[in-house]
Scaffold this motif. Structure first.
Motif, PDB file in Angstrom:
ATOM      1  N   MET A 289      31.267  38.584  75.649  1.00 10.63           N
ATOM      2  CA  MET A 289      31.922  37.913  75.146  1.00 10.63           C
ATOM      3  C   MET A 289      31.211  36.382  74.831  1.00 10.63           C
ATOM      4  N   HIS A 290      30.127  36.123  75.769  1.00  8.81           N
ATOM      5  CA  HIS A 290      29.455  34.840  75.853  1.00  8.81           C
ATOM      6  C   HIS A 290      28.748  34.650  74.479  1.00  8.81           C
ATOM      7  N   PRO A 291      28.666  33.712  73.764  1.00  9.77           N
ATOM      8  CA  PRO A 291      28.170  33.159  72.668  1.00  9.77           C
ATOM      9  C   PRO A 291      26.628  33.443  72.430  1.00  9.77           C
ATOM     10  N   GLU A 292      25.737  33.797  73.600  1.00  7.94           N
ATOM     11  CA  GLU A 292      24.579  33.991  73.672  1.00  7.94           C
ATOM     12  C   GLU A 292      24.003  35.292  73.904  1.00  7.94           C
ATOM     13  N   TYR A 293      25.053  35.941  74.256  1.00 13.28           N
ATOM     14  CA  TYR A 293      24.775  37.593  74.442  1.00 13.28           C
ATOM     15  C   TYR A 293      23.944  38.124  73.495  1.00 13.28           C
ATOM     16  N   PHE A 294      24.372  38.036  72.229  1.00 18.64           N
ATOM     17  CA  PHE A 294      23.789  38.803  70.882  1.00 18.64           C
ATOM     18  C   PHE A 294      22.750  37.896  70.613  1.00 18.64           C
ATOM     19  N   GLN A 295      22.005  37.019  71.355  1.00 17.38           N
ATOM     20  CA  GLN A 295      20.970  36.041  70.700  1.00 17.38           C
ATOM     21  C   GLN A 295      19.793  37.016  70.259  1.00 17.38           C
ATOM     22  N   ASN A 296      19.373  37.854  70.761  1.00 17.07           N
ATOM     23  CA  ASN A 296      17.979  38.426  70.326  1.00 17.07           C
ATOM     24  C   ASN A 296      18.350  39.435  69.011  1.00 17.07           C
ATOM     25  N   GLU A 297      19.761  39.574  68.582  1.00 17.39           N
ATOM     26  CA  GLU A 297      20.093  40.446  67.400  1.00 17.39           C
ATOM     27  C   GLU A 297      20.800  39.418  66.263  1.00 17.39           C
ATOM     28  N   LEU A 298      20.531  38.167  66.218  1.00 21.63           N
ATOM     29  CA  LEU A 298      21.296  37.348  65.284  1.00 21.63           C
ATOM     30  C   LEU A 298      20.809  37.578  63.830  1.00 21.63           C
ATOM     31  N   ASN A 299      19.621  38.068  63.661  1.00 24.86           N
ATOM     32  CA  ASN A 299      19.183  38.264  62.313  1.00 24.86           C
ATOM     33  C   ASN A 299      20.048  39.215  61.580  1.00 24.86           C
ATOM     34  N   ALA A 300      20.498  40.340  62.323  1.00 25.81           N
ATOM     35  CA  ALA A 300      21.239  41.316  61.660  1.00 25.81           C
ATOM     36  C   ALA A 300      22.932  41.101  61.718  1.00 25.81           C
ATOM     37  N   LEU A 301      23.184  40.174  62.389  1.00 27.24           N
ATOM     38  CA  LEU A 301      24.541  39.854  62.456  1.00 27.24           C
ATOM     39  C   LEU A 301      25.073  39.111  60.982  1.00 27.24           C
ATOM     40  N   LYS A 302      26.356  39.332  60.716  1.00 25.05           N
ATOM     41  CA  LYS A 302      26.929  38.738  59.755  1.00 25.05           C
ATOM     42  C   LYS A 302      28.341  38.626  59.990  1.00 25.05           C
ATOM     43  N   PRO A 303      29.273  37.614  59.644  1.00 24.59           N
ATOM     44  CA  PRO A 303      30.522  37.543  60.076  1.00 24.59           C
ATOM     45  C   PRO A 303      31.329  38.524  59.438  1.00 24.59           C
ATOM     46  N   GLY A 304      32.254  39.280  60.332  1.00 22.14           N
ATOM     47  CA  GLY A 304      33.205  40.430  59.857  1.00 22.14           C
ATOM     48  C   GLY A 304      32.554  41.615  60.404  1.00 22.14           C
ATOM     49  N   MET A 305      31.426  41.730  60.674  1.00 23.14           N
ATOM     50  CA  MET A 305      30.861  42.902  61.333  1.00 23.14           C
ATOM     51  C   MET A 305      31.459  43.324  62.585  1.00 23.14           C
ATOM     52  N   LEU A 306      31.542  44.714  62.756  1.00 29.68           N
ATOM     53  CA  LEU A 306      32.027  45.165  63.929  1.00 29.68           C
ATOM     54  C   LEU A 306      31.079  45.749  64.954  1.00 29.68           C
ATOM     55  N   ILE A 307      31.093  45.502  66.220  1.00 26.77           N
ATOM     56  CA  ILE A 307      30.229  45.843  67.280  1.00 26.77           C
ATOM     57  C   ILE A 307      30.943  46.722  68.265  1.00 26.77           C
ATOM     58  N   ASN A 308      30.543  48.270  68.457  1.00 27.51           N
ATOM     59  CA  ASN A 308      31.234  49.022  69.210  1.00 27.51           C
ATOM     60  C   ASN A 308      30.229  48.956  70.447  1.00 27.51           C
ATOM     61  N   VAL A 309      30.804  48.359  71.586  1.00 28.20           N
ATOM     62  CA  VAL A 309      29.865  48.091  72.834  1.00 28.20           C
ATOM     63  C   VAL A 309      30.509  49.378  73.984  1.00 28.20           C
ATOM     64  N   LEU A 310      29.295  49.979  74.396  1.00 28.55           N
ATOM     65  CA  LEU A 310      29.693  51.165  75.235  1.00 28.55           C
ATOM     66  C   LEU A 310      28.546  51.028  76.513  1.00 28.55           C
ATOM     67  N   SER A 311      28.756  50.760  77.632  1.00 27.46           N
ATOM     68  CA  SER A 311      27.831  50.572  78.535  1.00 27.46           C
ATOM     69  C   SER A 311      27.282  51.948  78.957  1.00 27.46           C
ATOM     70  N   ASP A 312      25.984  52.084  79.714  1.00 27.48           N
ATOM     71  CA  ASP A 312      25.569  53.161  80.171  1.00 27.48           C
ATOM     72  C   ASP A 312      26.460  53.962  81.056  1.00 27.48           C
TER      73      ASP A 312
END
Length: 144
Positions: free
Chosen positions: A36-59
């Motif tokens: 939930m931290h605003p910088e967590y997806f910092q390395n993927e910002l070029n792919a993100l757009k508002p409204g997208m859904l991200i499914n998160v499943l840890s190892d």
């Protein structure tokens, strides 16, 4: 002030083009607070757009959630929690017993072998004891 963890490497891949869904596979030990931290997806910002859904499943499957991208800037992405799986609140379901693995002689080519539901799992054991030990390991793996 400690640096927040960041998602990196090959752990972020597009899951579906039509609805803008992505799948993130963070390493074991990642927490909901990390995601939930605003910088967590910092390395993927070029792919993100508002409204997208991200499914998160840890190892380790401990973290299982869906987040919606709300805003994307040059350095951050604000997300909203949509779904969170919590073990304590999940319905308890009894799993059925798995049929037993058998040890049989398969002739001079297969020698001693382990069979489960008619499928040869392993073969080529010189002794019945080796095959029994392999069957015991297989049973343990089936029971989790």
């Amino acid at each position: 002030m400690s640096k927040p963890a960041k998602l990196s490497g090959g752990r972020f891949q597009q899951a579906d083009y039509s609805i803008g869904r992505y799948a993130a596979r963070p390493p074991s030990g990642t927490t909901l607070e990390d995601v939930m931290h605003p910088e967590y997806f910092q390395n993927e910002l070029n792919a993100l757009k508002p409204g997208m859904l991200i499914n998160v499943l840890s190892d380790d499957f401990a973290l299982d959630c869906d987040v919606r991208v709300l805003t994307v800037t040059k350095t951050t992405a604000k997300v909203r929690l949509i779904r969170l799986y919590q073990e304590a609140e999940a319905p308890k379901v009894e799993s059925g017993d798995v049929t037993d693995a058998l040890v049989t002689w398969g002739g001079p080519n297969h020698k001693w072998r382990v069979i489960h539901n008619g499928t040869v799992i392993e073969h080529g054991f010189s002794t019945q004891e080796e095959a029994e030990a392999a069957a015991a390991r297989y049973r343990a793996a089936l029971k989790g």
